[in-house]
Design a protein around this motif. Sequence first.
Motif, PDB file in Angstrom:
ATOM      1  N   MET A 112       0.829  -1.199   0.000  1.00 22.87           N
ATOM      2  CA  MET A 112       0.000   0.000   0.000  1.00 22.87           C
ATOM      3  C   MET A 112       0.862   1.246   0.000  1.00 22.87           C
ATOM      4  O   MET A 112       0.683   2.175  -0.783  1.00 22.87           O
ATOM      5  CB  MET A 112      -0.890  -0.027   1.251  1.00 22.87           C
ATOM      6  CG  MET A 112      -1.923   1.057   1.314  1.00 22.87           C
ATOM      7  SD  MET A 112      -2.610   1.212   2.944  1.00 22.87           S
ATOM      8  CE  MET A 112      -3.197  -0.392   3.259  1.00 22.87           C
ATOM      9  N   HIS A 113       1.850   1.215   0.885  1.00 22.44           N
ATOM     10  CA  HIS A 113       2.761   2.340   1.024  1.00 22.44           C
ATOM     11  C   HIS A 113       3.458   2.656  -0.299  1.00 22.44           C
ATOM     12  O   HIS A 113       3.623   3.809  -0.678  1.00 22.44           O
ATOM     13  CB  HIS A 113       3.802   1.957   2.067  1.00 22.44           C
ATOM     14  CG  HIS A 113       4.375   3.105   2.791  1.00 22.44           C
ATOM     15  ND1 HIS A 113       4.193   3.301   4.119  1.00 22.44           N
ATOM     16  CD2 HIS A 113       5.106   4.148   2.361  1.00 22.44           C
ATOM     17  CE1 HIS A 113       4.788   4.396   4.488  1.00 22.44           C
ATOM     18  NE2 HIS A 113       5.347   4.939   3.434  1.00 22.44           N
ATOM     19  N   ILE A 162       0.432   3.591  -3.460  1.00 21.84           N
ATOM     20  CA  ILE A 162      -0.505   4.714  -3.401  1.00 21.84           C
ATOM     21  C   ILE A 162       0.304   5.997  -3.457  1.00 21.84           C
ATOM     22  O   ILE A 162       1.213   6.200  -2.659  1.00 21.84           O
ATOM     23  CB  ILE A 162      -1.334   4.664  -2.103  1.00 21.84           C
ATOM     24  CG1 ILE A 162      -2.062   3.342  -1.969  1.00 21.84           C
ATOM     25  CG2 ILE A 162      -2.319   5.821  -2.064  1.00 21.84           C
ATOM     26  CD1 ILE A 162      -3.189   3.158  -2.921  1.00 21.84           C
ATOM     27  N   ASP A 163      -0.025   6.839  -4.415  1.00 27.93           N
ATOM     28  CA  ASP A 163       0.736   8.070  -4.596  1.00 27.93           C
ATOM     29  C   ASP A 163       0.039   9.217  -3.888  1.00 27.93           C
ATOM     30  O   ASP A 163      -1.183   9.319  -3.927  1.00 27.93           O
ATOM     31  CB  ASP A 163       0.866   8.373  -6.094  1.00 27.93           C
ATOM     32  CG  ASP A 163       1.833   9.500  -6.324  1.00 27.93           C
ATOM     33  OD1 ASP A 163       3.025   9.278  -6.093  1.00 27.93           O
ATOM     34  OD2 ASP A 163       1.389  10.596  -6.704  1.00 27.93           O
ATOM     35  N   PHE A 164       0.826  10.072  -3.237  1.00 23.93           N
ATOM     36  CA  PHE A 164       0.201  11.158  -2.477  1.00 23.93           C
ATOM     37  C   PHE A 164      -0.539  12.122  -3.395  1.00 23.93           C
ATOM     38  O   PHE A 164      -1.690  12.468  -3.152  1.00 23.93           O
ATOM     39  CB  PHE A 164       1.250  11.905  -1.658  1.00 23.93           C
ATOM     40  CG  PHE A 164       0.667  13.038  -0.870  1.00 23.93           C
ATOM     41  CD1 PHE A 164      -0.133  12.780   0.232  1.00 23.93           C
ATOM     42  CD2 PHE A 164       0.884  14.348  -1.233  1.00 23.93           C
ATOM     43  CE1 PHE A 164      -0.694  13.816   0.955  1.00 23.93           C
ATOM     44  CE2 PHE A 164       0.327  15.386  -0.504  1.00 23.93           C
ATOM     45  CZ  PHE A 164      -0.467  15.113   0.586  1.00 23.93           C
ATOM     46  N   ILE A 171      -4.241  10.618  -3.148  1.00 18.77           N
ATOM     47  CA  ILE A 171      -4.808  11.216  -1.945  1.00 18.77           C
ATOM     48  C   ILE A 171      -5.266  12.642  -2.201  1.00 18.77           C
ATOM     49  O   ILE A 171      -6.387  13.024  -1.867  1.00 18.77           O
ATOM     50  CB  ILE A 171      -3.768  11.147  -0.821  1.00 18.77           C
ATOM     51  CG1 ILE A 171      -3.383   9.692  -0.655  1.00 18.77           C
ATOM     52  CG2 ILE A 171      -4.306  11.793   0.437  1.00 18.77           C
ATOM     53  CD1 ILE A 171      -3.142   9.223   0.660  1.00 18.77           C
ATOM     54  N   LEU A 207      -3.174   9.293   6.076  1.00 22.26           N
ATOM     55  CA  LEU A 207      -3.215   8.906   4.661  1.00 22.26           C
ATOM     56  C   LEU A 207      -1.917   9.307   3.982  1.00 22.26           C
ATOM     57  O   LEU A 207      -1.345   8.552   3.196  1.00 22.26           O
ATOM     58  CB  LEU A 207      -4.390   9.580   3.965  1.00 22.26           C
ATOM     59  CG  LEU A 207      -5.778   9.055   4.258  1.00 22.26           C
ATOM     60  CD1 LEU A 207      -6.809   9.836   3.498  1.00 22.26           C
ATOM     61  CD2 LEU A 207      -5.875   7.589   3.874  1.00 22.26           C
ATOM     62  N   ALA A 208      -1.448  10.520   4.287  1.00 19.39           N
ATOM     63  CA  ALA A 208      -0.250  11.018   3.605  1.00 19.39           C
ATOM     64  C   ALA A 208       0.973  10.200   3.989  1.00 19.39           C
ATOM     65  O   ALA A 208       1.784   9.854   3.134  1.00 19.39           O
ATOM     66  CB  ALA A 208      -0.037  12.486   3.939  1.00 19.39           C
ATOM     67  N   LEU A 209       1.119   9.875   5.275  1.00 22.96           N
ATOM     68  CA  LEU A 209       2.372   9.269   5.724  1.00 22.96           C
ATOM     69  C   LEU A 209       2.324   7.743   5.705  1.00 22.96           C
ATOM     70  O   LEU A 209       3.298   7.103   5.329  1.00 22.96           O
ATOM     71  CB  LEU A 209       2.704   9.748   7.143  1.00 22.96           C
ATOM     72  CG  LEU A 209       2.973  11.242   7.248  1.00 22.96           C
ATOM     73  CD1 LEU A 209       3.319  11.610   8.663  1.00 22.96           C
ATOM     74  CD2 LEU A 209       4.095  11.651   6.307  1.00 22.96           C
ATOM     75  N   GLN A 210       1.208   7.154   6.129  1.00 21.20           N
ATOM     76  CA  GLN A 210       1.182   5.698   6.254  1.00 21.20           C
ATOM     77  C   GLN A 210       0.702   5.016   4.986  1.00 21.20           C
ATOM     78  O   GLN A 210       1.190   3.976   4.613  1.00 21.20           O
ATOM     79  CB  GLN A 210       0.229   5.295   7.390  1.00 21.20           C
ATOM     80  CG  GLN A 210       0.829   5.102   8.756  1.00 21.20           C
ATOM     81  CD  GLN A 210       2.242   4.559   8.764  1.00 21.20           C
ATOM     82  OE1 GLN A 210       3.150   5.290   9.120  1.00 21.20           O
ATOM     83  NE2 GLN A 210       2.448   3.304   8.380  1.00 21.20           N
ATOM     84  N   VAL A 211      -0.319   5.590   4.358  1.00 20.86           N
ATOM     85  CA  VAL A 211      -0.925   4.909   3.220  1.00 20.86           C
ATOM     86  C   VAL A 211      -0.194   5.230   1.926  1.00 20.86           C
ATOM     87  O   VAL A 211       0.021   4.377   1.095  1.00 20.86           O
ATOM     88  CB  VAL A 211      -2.424   5.271   3.126  1.00 20.86           C
ATOM     89  CG1 VAL A 211      -3.049   4.668   1.898  1.00 20.86           C
ATOM     90  CG2 VAL A 211      -3.143   4.789   4.365  1.00 20.86           C
ATOM     91  N   SER A 212       0.222   6.497   1.752  1.00 18.89           N
ATOM     92  CA  SER A 212       0.837   6.853   0.471  1.00 18.89           C
ATOM     93  C   SER A 212       2.350   6.879   0.607  1.00 18.89           C
ATOM     94  O   SER A 212       2.908   6.680   1.673  1.00 18.89           O
ATOM     95  CB  SER A 212       0.343   8.207   0.002  1.00 18.89           C
ATOM     96  OG  SER A 212       1.083   9.217   0.629  1.00 18.89           O
TER      97      SER A 212
END
Lengths: 260, 171
Positions: free
Chosen positions: A188-189, A192-194, A198, B25-30
């Motif tokens: 996932m890390h 997934i692009d910020f 997001i 979301l910014a730090l852990q997921v992406s």
Amino acid sequence: MLDFLQIPGRITLNSLRKLGRANLFMLHVLAGMPELLRRPGLVVNQLHSLGVLTLLLVSVSGFFVGMVLGLQGFNVLSDFGAEQTLGVMVAASLVRELGPVVTALLFSGRAGSALTAEIGLMKATDQLSGMEMMAVDPLWRIVAPRFIAGCLSLPLLASVFSVVGVFGGYFVGVRLLGVDEGAFWAQMHARIDFYDDILNGVIKSLVFGVVVTWIAVFEGYDAIPTAEGVSRATTRSVVYSAFAVLGWDFILTALMFGDT
Amino acid sequence: MQTSRLLEIWVGFFIALGLLALLFLALQVSNLAEFTPDQKSYKLTARFENIGALRVRAPVSIAGVTIGRVSHIGYDQQSYQAVVEMQIEPAYSRLPVDTSASILTSGLLGEQYVGLSPGGADEYLKDGDPLELTQSAFVLEQMISRFLFSKAEGEGAAKTGSAKGSDGAGE
């Protein structure tokens, strides 16, 4: 024959008139924004009734949506031996689509309908005209803080929805079905692009916030001031919000993710 | 007064929770936390015959540890080779000059990354240095066709029927 032509003409003109009223209404509300800076307490009150009270609904739904995604994703992915990418699938679908869209639909049902009914009832009981008599503009005093609070709440709610949903997927995927925990988070890390995922999701939810709250406050303000008129306006508010959110979602998705 | 205070606390809690969710979301997921290119990171280049499905921001790793990212992928018209630029974190500055680079795949369906294997030279690579020894990406189709080709050759021209049979099984 001419009557036959008159009906579609009248429908078109009526909807155009309504669209025009909605735009003038919004311009008027936006003109009242500087006034709000002197009364931030009004926005705080509305943030409570629109945001805080929707929080529980959004978190519980997010958890269940995440769990369903984990379950369904696991079934499909395990056919290809790719359970490890479950985290990517859950997070991408939540952050890109389900987070903003489902939150906007829930928000219009929980908070948008309440807004419409509240403002419609104020109009029906002549509270709005009473304010005008006291030289207080109801659009600035009543509508503007609700609009701002709605636009601020929805992105925050959508983020909460996505995070809770990811944990729901984690709970089902890793705890119950035995996907490797490290792979779940690491993939996932990495994938997934910020900016692409997001930030675009946040932009989507911001647009939905504007659309849903605009429809809700306008339908309330435009309601026929009777009990039946308010009830119709509330129904219209939820139905139009759902249409607008799904339609805009397609347009925004085509613009954001269409070229890759 | 008490209710208004409670209400404000709840709103503050709501906003903090929303922002925390966004931060999570910014730090852990992406991958935001990972590829913030460090000012002091140094650049290495490598030329490959074929880079497969390598993408910008793919990891560069040595002994399985990620030490940098692919920053740019270009194509050299003179030598018909792909030019891959990598940003390596400054903490990992002791790479021998005869380090070799190869394009590997993490798992059967995973992403492709650049794997470095250090050589034995005494001197270390500096900013902008090229890596001379490279190995191209593993392309599954080429491997399969090579395998089938060698198998068909080994079984000889006499039994063409069985070669066709293995061809069908490989598809």
